[in-house]
Motif scaffolding. Structure first.
Motif, PDB file in Angstrom:
ATOM      1  N   THR A 207       0.873  -1.178   0.000  1.00  0.00           N
ATOM      2  CA  THR A 207       0.000   0.000   0.000  1.00  0.00           C
ATOM      3  C   THR A 207       0.903   1.218   0.000  1.00  0.00           C
ATOM      4  O   THR A 207       1.479   1.581   1.023  1.00  0.00           O
ATOM      5  CB  THR A 207      -0.927   0.000   1.227  1.00  0.00           C
ATOM      6  N   ARG A 208       1.025   1.840  -1.161  1.00  0.00           N
ATOM      7  CA  ARG A 208       1.992   2.922  -1.323  1.00  0.00           C
ATOM      8  C   ARG A 208       1.386   4.223  -1.848  1.00  0.00           C
ATOM      9  O   ARG A 208       2.006   5.273  -1.776  1.00  0.00           O
ATOM     10  CB  ARG A 208       3.112   2.487  -2.275  1.00  0.00           C
ATOM     11  N   VAL A 209       0.174   4.165  -2.375  1.00  0.00           N
ATOM     12  CA  VAL A 209      -0.390   5.321  -3.070  1.00  0.00           C
ATOM     13  C   VAL A 209      -1.418   6.053  -2.219  1.00  0.00           C
ATOM     14  O   VAL A 209      -1.413   7.285  -2.133  1.00  0.00           O
ATOM     15  CB  VAL A 209      -1.042   4.883  -4.399  1.00  0.00           C
ATOM     16  N   ASN A 210      -2.312   5.288  -1.592  1.00  0.00           N
ATOM     17  CA  ASN A 210      -3.444   5.872  -0.873  1.00  0.00           C
ATOM     18  C   ASN A 210      -3.465   5.422   0.587  1.00  0.00           C
ATOM     19  O   ASN A 210      -3.018   4.318   0.904  1.00  0.00           O
ATOM     20  CB  ASN A 210      -4.751   5.429  -1.543  1.00  0.00           C
ATOM     21  N   PRO A 211      -4.014   6.240   1.490  1.00  0.00           N
ATOM     22  CA  PRO A 211      -4.128   5.845   2.900  1.00  0.00           C
ATOM     23  C   PRO A 211      -5.344   4.936   3.119  1.00  0.00           C
ATOM     24  O   PRO A 211      -6.373   5.352   3.656  1.00  0.00           O
ATOM     25  CB  PRO A 211      -4.280   7.181   3.626  1.00  0.00           C
ATOM     26  N   ILE A 212      -5.246   3.688   2.684  1.00  0.00           N
ATOM     27  CA  ILE A 212      -6.350   2.733   2.731  1.00  0.00           C
ATOM     28  C   ILE A 212      -5.884   1.448   3.410  1.00  0.00           C
ATOM     29  O   ILE A 212      -4.693   1.228   3.618  1.00  0.00           O
ATOM     30  CB  ILE A 212      -6.876   2.417   1.316  1.00  0.00           C
ATOM     31  N   GLU A 213      -6.836   0.573   3.745  1.00  0.00           N
ATOM     32  CA  GLU A 213      -6.499  -0.692   4.400  1.00  0.00           C
ATOM     33  C   GLU A 213      -5.866  -1.693   3.440  1.00  0.00           C
ATOM     34  O   GLU A 213      -5.018  -2.490   3.835  1.00  0.00           O
ATOM     35  CB  GLU A 213      -7.764  -1.324   4.997  1.00  0.00           C
ATOM     36  N   VAL A 214      -6.333  -1.664   2.188  1.00  0.00           N
ATOM     37  CA  VAL A 214      -5.964  -2.703   1.229  1.00  0.00           C
ATOM     38  C   VAL A 214      -4.815  -2.243   0.346  1.00  0.00           C
ATOM     39  O   VAL A 214      -4.415  -1.083   0.383  1.00  0.00           O
ATOM     40  CB  VAL A 214      -7.191  -3.102   0.377  1.00  0.00           C
ATOM     41  N   GLU A 215      -4.302  -3.151  -0.478  1.00  0.00           N
ATOM     42  CA  GLU A 215      -3.130  -2.861  -1.302  1.00  0.00           C
ATOM     43  C   GLU A 215      -3.489  -2.031  -2.536  1.00  0.00           C
ATOM     44  O   GLU A 215      -4.589  -2.143  -3.068  1.00  0.00           O
ATOM     45  CB  GLU A 215      -2.455  -4.168  -1.725  1.00  0.00           C
TER      46      GLU A 215
END
Length: 359
Positions: A207-215
């Motif tokens: 997970t590098r682009v968005n502040p989310i739980e998933v990849e």
């Protein structure tokens, strides 16, 4: 039964695309008679747009409607298993958006229900359809391509904060995964549709682009059952958006059109190794008839399958293959090991790939 099948759509998000691209161009085969959604305003908006009077808030009401032949499930993924199971048990034909369900255990349960169900189940993989992919498939199936050597799949798309403002997105419990599950699953399905089954997977997710739980970034190295090698890469952080599938066979190089959301529509690049191969391809594709892309052809072929004029264009077995790759991917990434397919009930992620803290 009338040759025109009455359809109820559950979920008016992607469900609108099913109407516009799938059912309206096949008006001699389907009629949308009911909509179901939890949001009354959205129900009314779509209902008014397409003149659909029956607007339902409770999914269970659809199961009792004798004039509804097909239930089309377009809800967030977390609701798919219950709805598909209930609709099949009610004797309906079922269309279901990807992912079909949220685990290998669940897809195996659905496949058991199918064995005695009155209706047919068709998962959605609309990217499979169109002139480009159809010609590539024809060449491979005819044996002209020869031995498969290598392949690559690049799913470089862009998703930012507005996309994740919809509450169920980016969360394990409701989306069941990230770019691997909700986005790259389409190009990966095209890849296995053309190249066959996977034997081994070594994958990584991040997970590098968005502040989310998933990849939102993934990469993998594959060995196919044929012996061919392949790599898969996807991100939701691209500046531009492309879907690129490039396959190298003994006799041809095949490369998809780069359109991110409709790679099958336009003709693909087919490079024959020599004049003999070129002549064989030209003979095979002579008098080619247009294949409309995406939902239009998938729904038309679904209608044919219901009336015994062909096989299902996408089956639950196809969905299982896609979910098997997802399961192997997550397991490989978390354990830093290579995973051998197929996966059965003994696999530690058979019941769910969702991390325990998010279930």
């Amino acid at each position: 039964m009338s040759r025109v099948l009455n359809v109820a759509i559950v979920g008016c998000g992607i469900g609108r695309s099913h109407i516009v691209e799938g059912y309206l161009p096949n008006a001699d085969k389907f009629k949308v008679v009911a909509l179901c959604d939890l949001d009354q305003a959205r129900l009314d908006k779509i209902g008014d747009e397409f003149g659909i009077e029956r607007r339902i808030l409770d999914f269970n009401e659809l199961l009792t409607m004798d004039d509804v032949d097909v239930i089309d499930v377009c809800t967030p993924p977390g609701a798919h298993f219950f709805m598909v199971k209930a609709a099949l048990e009610a004797g309906k034909h079922v269309v279901c958006e990807k992912p079909l369900v949220g685990s290998l255990e669940a897809v195996d349960a659905i496949m058991e229900i199918e064995k005695t169900a009155k209706g047919k189940l068709m998962p959605v993989f609309q990217y499979r359809f169109g002139n480009g992919i159809e010609q590539a498939k024809r060449i491979i199936d005819a044996g002209i391509a020869g031995k498969a050597y290598v392949g690559t799949v690049e799913t470089f798309w862009r998703r930012e904060a507005p996309y994740y403002a919809i509450p169920w997105r980016g969360k394990w419990k409701t989306e069941l995964g990230g770019v691997l599950m909700g986005h790259a699953i389409h190009p990966h399905d095209i890849f296995t549709y053309l190249m066959g089954d996977i034997a081994r997977v070594f994958g990584r997710v991040a997970t590098r682009v968005n502040p989310i739980e998933v990849e939102d970034c993934i990469s993998a190295s594959l060995e196919m059952k044929s012996g061919a090698l392949a790599s898969l890469t996807a991100t939701l952080g691209s500046v531009d958006e492309i879907t690129r599938i490039r396959l190298q066979f003994e006799n041809v190089t095949i490369e998809s059109d780069h359109a991110p959301y409709n790679p099958g529509k336009e003709l693909w690049k087919i490079l024959p190794r020599n004049d003999e191969v070129k002549a064989r391809i030209e003979a095979l594709l002579a008098n080619w008839q247009d294949v409309p892309s995406r939902f239009q052809t998938q729904m038309a072929r679904f209608h044919d399958a219901i009336f015994g004029k062909g096989e299902l264009p996408v089956s639950s077995a196809d969905s299982r293959r896609a979910l098997e790759l997802v399961t192997a991917f997550y397991h490989s990434s978390s354990t830093h090991t290579e995973v051998t397919l197929p996966l059965g009930p003994e696999h530690p992620l058979y019941q769910s790939w969702v991390p325990a803290e998010f279930r």
